[in-house]
Write an enzyme that holds these catalytic residues in place. Sequence first.
Site, short mmCIF file in Angstrom:
data_model
loop_
_atom_site.label_atom_id
_atom_site.label_comp_id
_atom_site.label_asym_id
_atom_site.label_seq_id
_atom_site.Cartn_x
_atom_site.Cartn_y
_atom_site.Cartn_z
N LYS A 71 66.99 48.85 -71.38
CA LYS A 71 65.83 48.95 -70.49
C LYS A 71 64.63 49.33 -71.34
O LYS A 71 64.69 50.25 -72.15
CB LYS A 71 66.08 50.06 -69.45
CG LYS A 71 64.94 50.24 -68.46
CD LYS A 71 65.13 49.38 -67.24
CE LYS A 71 63.87 49.26 -66.41
NZ LYS A 71 62.89 48.28 -66.88
N LYS A 95 65.76 58.46 -73.69
CA LYS A 95 65.12 58.78 -72.41
C LYS A 95 66.03 58.45 -71.22
O LYS A 95 66.18 59.25 -70.31
CB LYS A 95 63.79 58.01 -72.29
CG LYS A 95 62.89 58.57 -71.21
CD LYS A 95 61.59 57.78 -71.05
CE LYS A 95 60.56 58.11 -72.09
NZ LYS A 95 59.18 57.74 -71.67
N LYS A 107 63.22 47.49 -76.21
CA LYS A 107 61.76 47.36 -76.22
C LYS A 107 61.42 45.99 -76.76
O LYS A 107 62.17 45.42 -77.56
CB LYS A 107 61.14 48.42 -77.15
CG LYS A 107 59.72 48.78 -76.79
CD LYS A 107 59.69 49.64 -75.55
CE LYS A 107 58.41 50.26 -75.19
NZ LYS A 107 58.51 51.28 -74.16
N THR A 191 55.75 58.88 -62.56
CA THR A 191 55.72 59.63 -63.82
C THR A 191 55.05 60.99 -63.63
O THR A 191 55.56 62.01 -64.08
CB THR A 191 55.04 58.80 -64.93
OG1 THR A 191 55.64 57.50 -64.95
CG2 THR A 191 55.19 59.45 -66.28
N ASN A 222 47.02 57.38 -64.94
CA ASN A 222 48.13 57.31 -64.00
C ASN A 222 48.98 58.58 -63.99
O ASN A 222 49.23 59.16 -62.92
CB ASN A 222 49.00 56.08 -64.31
CG ASN A 222 50.26 56.04 -63.47
OD1 ASN A 222 51.33 56.45 -63.92
ND2 ASN A 222 50.13 55.61 -62.23
N SER A 362 61.81 52.85 -62.30
CA SER A 362 62.06 51.44 -62.66
C SER A 362 63.53 51.11 -62.42
O SER A 362 63.88 50.01 -61.99
CB SER A 362 61.72 51.18 -64.12
OG SER A 362 60.36 51.32 -64.32
P1 NAD Z 1 46.18 55.72 -68.54
O1 NAD Z 1 45.62 54.67 -69.44
O2 NAD Z 1 46.31 55.47 -67.09
O3 NAD Z 1 45.32 57.07 -68.71
C1 NAD Z 1 44.99 57.62 -69.95
C2 NAD Z 1 44.01 58.77 -69.71
O4 NAD Z 1 43.76 59.41 -70.96
C3 NAD Z 1 42.65 58.33 -69.17
O5 NAD Z 1 42.20 59.29 -68.25
C4 NAD Z 1 41.76 58.38 -70.41
O6 NAD Z 1 40.40 58.64 -70.08
C5 NAD Z 1 42.36 59.56 -71.14
N1 NAD Z 1 42.05 59.60 -72.55
C6 NAD Z 1 42.08 58.60 -73.46
N2 NAD Z 1 41.70 59.05 -74.66
C7 NAD Z 1 41.42 60.36 -74.51
C8 NAD Z 1 41.00 61.39 -75.38
N3 NAD Z 1 40.77 61.16 -76.67
N4 NAD Z 1 40.83 62.64 -74.88
C9 NAD Z 1 41.04 62.89 -73.57
N5 NAD Z 1 41.46 61.97 -72.70
C10 NAD Z 1 41.65 60.72 -73.17
O7 NAD Z 1 47.60 56.09 -69.20
P2 NAD Z 1 48.86 56.73 -68.49
O8 NAD Z 1 49.70 55.66 -67.93
O9 NAD Z 1 48.45 57.87 -67.65
O10 NAD Z 1 49.66 57.26 -69.78
C11 NAD Z 1 49.32 58.47 -70.44
C12 NAD Z 1 50.42 58.82 -71.41
O11 NAD Z 1 51.66 58.93 -70.72
C13 NAD Z 1 50.68 57.83 -72.54
O12 NAD Z 1 51.11 58.54 -73.67
C14 NAD Z 1 51.83 56.99 -72.00
O13 NAD Z 1 52.58 56.38 -73.04
C15 NAD Z 1 52.62 58.05 -71.31
N6 NAD Z 1 53.55 57.56 -70.29
C16 NAD Z 1 53.11 56.89 -69.20
C17 NAD Z 1 54.01 56.45 -68.23
C18 NAD Z 1 53.56 55.75 -66.98
O14 NAD Z 1 54.41 55.47 -66.14
N7 NAD Z 1 52.28 55.48 -66.79
C19 NAD Z 1 55.40 56.69 -68.40
C20 NAD Z 1 55.83 57.39 -69.52
C21 NAD Z 1 54.91 57.82 -70.45
#
Ligand code: NAD
Length: 428
Positions: A71, A95, A107, A191, A222, A362
């Site tokens: 996955k 994970k 991946k 998440t 998100n 998922s």
């Molecule tokens: P996203 O793109 O929806 O949001 C990212 C946020 O980070 C935005 O608010 C952006 O403004 C902010 N940001 C970017 N650069 C920044 C900085 N230098 N300083 C402060 N804020 C900053 O991304 P997301 O989906 O929320 O994912 C965030 C993290 O969580 C990533 O590391 C991602 O790999 C991880 N993640 C996400 C999910 C998921 O389901 N969305 C699942 C597992 C892990």
Amino acid sequence: MKDGSFNPFNMAQQQFDAIAEKLGLDQATRDLLRFPNRELHFNIPVRMDDGSYKVFRGFRCQHNDARGPCKGGIRFHPQETIDTVRALSMWMTWKTAVVDIPLGGGKGGVICDPHNLSMREQEAICRGWVRQIYRLVGPVQDVPAPDVMTTGQHMIWMLDEYEKLTGMKSPGFITGKPLGMGGSLGRTEATGYGAMYTVREALKELGIDIKKTSASFQGFGNVSQYALELYTKWGGKAIAVSSWDNTDKKSYTFRKLDGIDFSKLIEITNRFGEIDKVKAKALGFEILDGSAWIEQEVDILVPAALENQVNAETAPKIKDTVKLICEGANGPTTPEADEIIKSKNILLIPDFLANAGGVTCSYFEQVQCNMNYFWTKEEVLEKLDQKMTEAYHAVSAMARNKKVYMRDAAYMISISRVAEACKMRGWV
Ligand code: NAD
């Protein structure tokens, strides 16, 4: 993606080696788990809109499927490398194992930049990717999902190609599909909510009433949005959020010491998670430097933006009031910062446990698709809560019993579960 000399696969292998040593794994198991079981590299020829042909490079790594089908997401990125895909496939194995869902780790990726490709060209890449490997992926073999720069639309094109080639409807082939097209309710929240379920359990263990806590968040995308929403709904006081400002090309921290109202903040946030400075000021927010989120006098820190944010330079700025760090992002903390966190006696909920709510949901999407019957949002979230709560307590108990750091405890649980599955199958 490769940043200078940093090689994520070397890092993933080093992390694995250290835990394998702690667990005393035999050499054959180490050799098996240090590399993906299988990796595919292939060409994807595409006729471009101007009539020319271009060949894109595609990958899929299936790290381990001893516990169930692989996955993991598919990334579209101009700097994609096989080593990144290898590392991420390995991290997916850990994970899925830490939350104990019957899946392995995979991946995929394509070296391409969607910014410079028309939708038709992107569709051709998606269909080409599936044509190259459809015999080796599927609901009972390997289940892809969206990741960096891929969306529900890309997933539907891939699903459509897969179903055309196999002559069957197989919505469980891929996850991250839009609602009504086989997507699951609750996936958007999964998440962030999942991370907060672990925070709730950690606070219970620490004997702290969530209503008496305050928290600071990095990111308002998100993960962070839903984490903050649930945290404040439960009575926690969020006082700071840091986010990126694409006009100024820097980040800012938005602070409101009397507590952030989620419904108001979300109204002034765009779809990239960027907060409007002028409107924030009008709502009474102080606008501070982007790094200020980590220096707040709060009980909880939630890095939920990017990797490498809690490091040797920033970790010493963490205030003594902080009792808990919940890693919503992937890889926000460096090994040097881990040492500082340990010395400050802060409880850490490591990334691949804290943000596993996404992959867990998922998995729920895949289950619902396979049986062609969909649950309500409440049902999905209840099952998610149960999984995250169990996973948190298993890691916490391991950390206590073996007197190890939470990150090591999570790795020990994952790696031993996968190693045991390989042994039971007679692979090593
Ligand atoms: P996203 O793109 O929806 O949001 C990212 C946020 O980070 C935005 O608010 C952006 O403004 C902010 N940001 C970017 N650069 C920044 C900085 N230098 N300083 C402060 N804020 C900053 O991304 P997301 O989906 O929320 O994912 C965030 C993290 O969580 C990533 O590391 C991602 O790999 C991880 N993640 C996400 C999910 C998921 O389901 N969305 C699942 C597992 C892990």
